[in-house]
Design a protein around this motif. Structure first.
Motif, PDB file in Angstrom:
ATOM      1  N   PHE A 122      40.050  49.730  41.012  1.00  0.00           N
ATOM      2  CA  PHE A 122      38.842  48.923  40.853  1.00  0.00           C
ATOM      3  C   PHE A 122      38.990  47.580  41.548  1.00  0.00           C
ATOM      4  O   PHE A 122      40.028  46.927  41.469  1.00  0.00           O
ATOM      5  CB  PHE A 122      38.560  48.710  39.360  1.00  0.00           C
ATOM      6  CG  PHE A 122      37.481  47.693  39.094  1.00  0.00           C
ATOM      7  CD1 PHE A 122      36.149  48.043  39.151  1.00  0.00           C
ATOM      8  CD2 PHE A 122      37.824  46.376  38.800  1.00  0.00           C
ATOM      9  CE1 PHE A 122      35.154  47.096  38.926  1.00  0.00           C
ATOM     10  CE2 PHE A 122      36.844  45.427  38.568  1.00  0.00           C
ATOM     11  CZ  PHE A 122      35.502  45.789  38.626  1.00  0.00           C
ATOM     12  N   ASN A 123      37.913  47.171  42.223  1.00  0.00           N
ATOM     13  CA  ASN A 123      37.892  45.887  42.911  1.00  0.00           C
ATOM     14  C   ASN A 123      36.808  44.965  42.352  1.00  0.00           C
ATOM     15  O   ASN A 123      37.102  43.879  41.875  1.00  0.00           O
ATOM     16  CB  ASN A 123      37.680  46.106  44.412  1.00  0.00           C
ATOM     17  CG  ASN A 123      37.797  44.815  45.198  1.00  0.00           C
ATOM     18  OD1 ASN A 123      38.629  43.964  44.884  1.00  0.00           O
ATOM     19  ND2 ASN A 123      36.960  44.647  46.209  1.00  0.00           N
ATOM     20  N   TYR A 150      35.929  49.991  45.064  1.00  0.00           N
ATOM     21  CA  TYR A 150      37.360  50.266  44.916  1.00  0.00           C
ATOM     22  C   TYR A 150      38.080  49.965  46.223  1.00  0.00           C
ATOM     23  O   TYR A 150      37.492  50.015  47.310  1.00  0.00           O
ATOM     24  CB  TYR A 150      37.583  51.732  44.529  1.00  0.00           C
ATOM     25  CG  TYR A 150      37.018  52.082  43.170  1.00  0.00           C
ATOM     26  CD1 TYR A 150      37.827  52.089  42.033  1.00  0.00           C
ATOM     27  CD2 TYR A 150      35.669  52.399  43.022  1.00  0.00           C
ATOM     28  CE1 TYR A 150      37.304  52.394  40.784  1.00  0.00           C
ATOM     29  CE2 TYR A 150      35.133  52.696  41.779  1.00  0.00           C
ATOM     30  CZ  TYR A 150      35.965  52.697  40.659  1.00  0.00           C
ATOM     31  OH  TYR A 150      35.422  52.983  39.425  1.00  0.00           O
ATOM     32  N   THR A 151      39.348  49.663  46.119  1.00  0.00           N
ATOM     33  CA  THR A 151      40.152  49.409  47.296  1.00  0.00           C
ATOM     34  C   THR A 151      41.565  49.918  47.038  1.00  0.00           C
ATOM     35  O   THR A 151      41.914  50.290  45.909  1.00  0.00           O
ATOM     36  CB  THR A 151      40.186  47.903  47.630  1.00  0.00           C
ATOM     37  OG1 THR A 151      40.838  47.704  48.897  1.00  0.00           O
ATOM     38  CG2 THR A 151      40.923  47.123  46.548  1.00  0.00           C
ATOM     39  N   GLN A 159      36.636  48.926  55.937  1.00  0.00           N
ATOM     40  CA  GLN A 159      36.685  50.083  55.046  1.00  0.00           C
ATOM     41  C   GLN A 159      36.119  49.736  53.672  1.00  0.00           C
ATOM     42  O   GLN A 159      36.312  48.630  53.170  1.00  0.00           O
ATOM     43  CB  GLN A 159      38.129  50.572  54.898  1.00  0.00           C
ATOM     44  CG  GLN A 159      38.752  51.063  56.196  1.00  0.00           C
ATOM     45  CD  GLN A 159      40.210  51.427  56.031  1.00  0.00           C
ATOM     46  OE1 GLN A 159      40.999  50.651  55.472  1.00  0.00           O
ATOM     47  NE2 GLN A 159      40.596  52.600  56.516  1.00  0.00           N
ATOM     48  N   SER A 160      35.433  50.697  53.081  1.00  0.00           N
ATOM     49  CA  SER A 160      34.919  50.484  51.721  1.00  0.00           C
ATOM     50  C   SER A 160      34.780  51.826  51.022  1.00  0.00           C
ATOM     51  O   SER A 160      34.557  52.861  51.653  1.00  0.00           O
ATOM     52  CB  SER A 160      33.561  49.768  51.747  1.00  0.00           C
ATOM     53  OG  SER A 160      32.565  50.596  52.322  1.00  0.00           O
ATOM     54  N   LEU A 161      34.922  51.776  49.707  1.00  0.00           N
ATOM     55  CA  LEU A 161      34.711  52.957  48.888  1.00  0.00           C
ATOM     56  C   LEU A 161      34.008  52.498  47.607  1.00  0.00           C
ATOM     57  O   LEU A 161      34.527  51.659  46.883  1.00  0.00           O
ATOM     58  CB  LEU A 161      36.018  53.663  48.555  1.00  0.00           C
ATOM     59  CG  LEU A 161      35.816  55.049  47.910  1.00  0.00           C
ATOM     60  CD1 LEU A 161      36.798  56.068  48.480  1.00  0.00           C
ATOM     61  CD2 LEU A 161      35.958  54.985  46.402  1.00  0.00           C
ATOM     62  N   THR A 162      32.831  53.036  47.375  1.00  0.00           N
ATOM     63  CA  THR A 162      31.994  52.573  46.267  1.00  0.00           C
ATOM     64  C   THR A 162      31.427  53.746  45.493  1.00  0.00           C
ATOM     65  O   THR A 162      31.012  54.746  46.079  1.00  0.00           O
ATOM     66  CB  THR A 162      30.829  51.707  46.786  1.00  0.00           C
ATOM     67  OG1 THR A 162      31.341  50.670  47.626  1.00  0.00           O
ATOM     68  CG2 THR A 162      30.046  51.094  45.641  1.00  0.00           C
ATOM     69  N   ILE A 248      29.616  58.768  45.508  1.00  0.00           N
ATOM     70  CA  ILE A 248      30.800  58.049  46.003  1.00  0.00           C
ATOM     71  C   ILE A 248      30.660  57.990  47.518  1.00  0.00           C
ATOM     72  O   ILE A 248      30.622  59.020  48.187  1.00  0.00           O
ATOM     73  CB  ILE A 248      32.113  58.759  45.614  1.00  0.00           C
ATOM     74  CG1 ILE A 248      32.219  58.914  44.094  1.00  0.00           C
ATOM     75  CG2 ILE A 248      33.311  57.973  46.148  1.00  0.00           C
ATOM     76  CD1 ILE A 248      33.471  59.659  43.638  1.00  0.00           C
ATOM     77  N   LEU A 249      30.570  56.792  48.034  1.00  0.00           N
ATOM     78  CA  LEU A 249      30.430  56.580  49.474  1.00  0.00           C
ATOM     79  C   LEU A 249      31.730  56.037  50.041  1.00  0.00           C
ATOM     80  O   LEU A 249      32.221  54.997  49.608  1.00  0.00           O
ATOM     81  CB  LEU A 249      29.298  55.600  49.763  1.00  0.00           C
ATOM     82  CG  LEU A 249      29.220  55.090  51.212  1.00  0.00           C
ATOM     83  CD1 LEU A 249      28.910  56.218  52.174  1.00  0.00           C
ATOM     84  CD2 LEU A 249      28.191  53.973  51.324  1.00  0.00           C
ATOM     85  N   ASN A 250      32.287  56.744  51.003  1.00  0.00           N
ATOM     86  CA  ASN A 250      33.511  56.339  51.689  1.00  0.00           C
ATOM     87  C   ASN A 250      33.168  55.962  53.129  1.00  0.00           C
ATOM     88  O   ASN A 250      32.655  56.787  53.887  1.00  0.00           O
ATOM     89  CB  ASN A 250      34.525  57.489  51.662  1.00  0.00           C
ATOM     90  CG  ASN A 250      35.642  57.299  52.678  1.00  0.00           C
ATOM     91  OD1 ASN A 250      35.950  56.184  53.084  1.00  0.00           O
ATOM     92  ND2 ASN A 250      36.253  58.401  53.095  1.00  0.00           N
TER      93      ASN A 250
END
Length: 270
Positions: A122-123, A150-151, A159-162, A248-250
């Motif tokens: 979690f970020n 998140y990271t 880069q990102s992941l949400t 979830i998007l990467n």
């Protein structure tokens, strides 16, 4: 910032877009993009930020950066509806939120995790304000969403992941599936996986024949309005559970496989 100032901004932007409409095709989010720049000059707080929620094949802004949405969006709409979303950095939370905090912010409690087995942690947490509009532009539904970023160690700036969660009536979701969609059933829930390339380009960009073919296959999406050409590799997993749409998007974590993404969805489902 007073109400009259806001109204004057809105009026001037609309007049400008209307005056240009005979000679140009304006993306639906262009109004918000221009308005955001004006407000940043006024306050320099970046309060209004479009998030990854617009519909295929619209151009969107993630964290203030113009990019292109994946073909399978986190909340897609039917042909008769469009969805707009905004959030504020001022409401961003950096501590892992309790269920009470999430409900207080978003109005509902989705499923969410503090960390994934593959190293993502979690970020930040934030909520978004969302609006469904009909083909005439009238708002037919307003609701909030819960966004968990998140990271992991070694992550790069691009880069990102949400994980996006929205309490939304299923009738507003797009039932069409793309040719490259992979569907996996888990505990009676259909998890849909899609990957594609996202290319942000300046206005007036002309896709090549090869790009048009990739667009038709759902492997490429082009968004217009960027100052320069930017390319992202995107993956999404989406599902609908108990009245909540999840995604979830990467973006650009290219080391994640299809199975990795689907397993992350399963971890959230529990």
């Amino acid at each position: 910032m007073n109400k009259r100032f806001n109204e004057n901004i809105d009026k001037k932007i609309k007049e400008c877009l209307i005056s240009k409409s005979d000679n140009a095709s304006v993306p639906e989010n262009m109004f918000f993009k221009i308005r955001n720049e004006i407000l940043k000059e006024k306050e320099d707080k970046g309060v209004f930020v479009m998030k990854h929620r617009l519909l295929k094949p619209k151009t969107v802004i993630i964290a203030g950066m113009l990019i292109v949405a994946t073909t399978v969006t986190c909340v897609a709409a039917t042909n008769h509806f469009a969805m707009f979303s905004s959030s504020s950095r001022q409401t961003e939370v950096k501590n892992f939120p309790s269920k009470d905090k999430v409900k207080e912010s978003a109005g509902f409690i989705p499923k969410y995790v503090e960390a994934f087995n593959n190293g993502f942690k979690f970020n930040t947490f934030n909520y978004s304000n969302n609006e469904i509009r009909d083909d005439k532009g009238a708002a037919v539904e307003k609701y909030k969403g819960a966004d968990f970023d998140y990271t992991k160690e070694g992550s790069k700036k691009n880069q990102s992941l949400t994980v996006y969660a929205k309490k939304i009536d299923q009738k507003y979701l797009d039932e069409d599936t793309l040719k490259n969609t992979v569907t996996v059933e888990y505990k009676g829930i259909n998890i849909e996986y899609t990957s594609n390339q996202y290319k942000a380009v300046p206005e007036g960009y002309k896709p090549t024949d090869e790009e048009k073919e990739l667009q038709n296959k759902g492997l490429l999406q082009i968004g217009y309005g960027s100052d320069e050409i930017e390319v992202n590799q995107n993956q999404t997993v989406t599902w609908y559970e108990d009245g909540i749409s999840y995604c979830i998007l990467n973006v650009d974590y290219t080391e994640l496989s299809q199975d990795d993404m689907i397993n992350m969805a399963k971890e959230v489902i529990g």
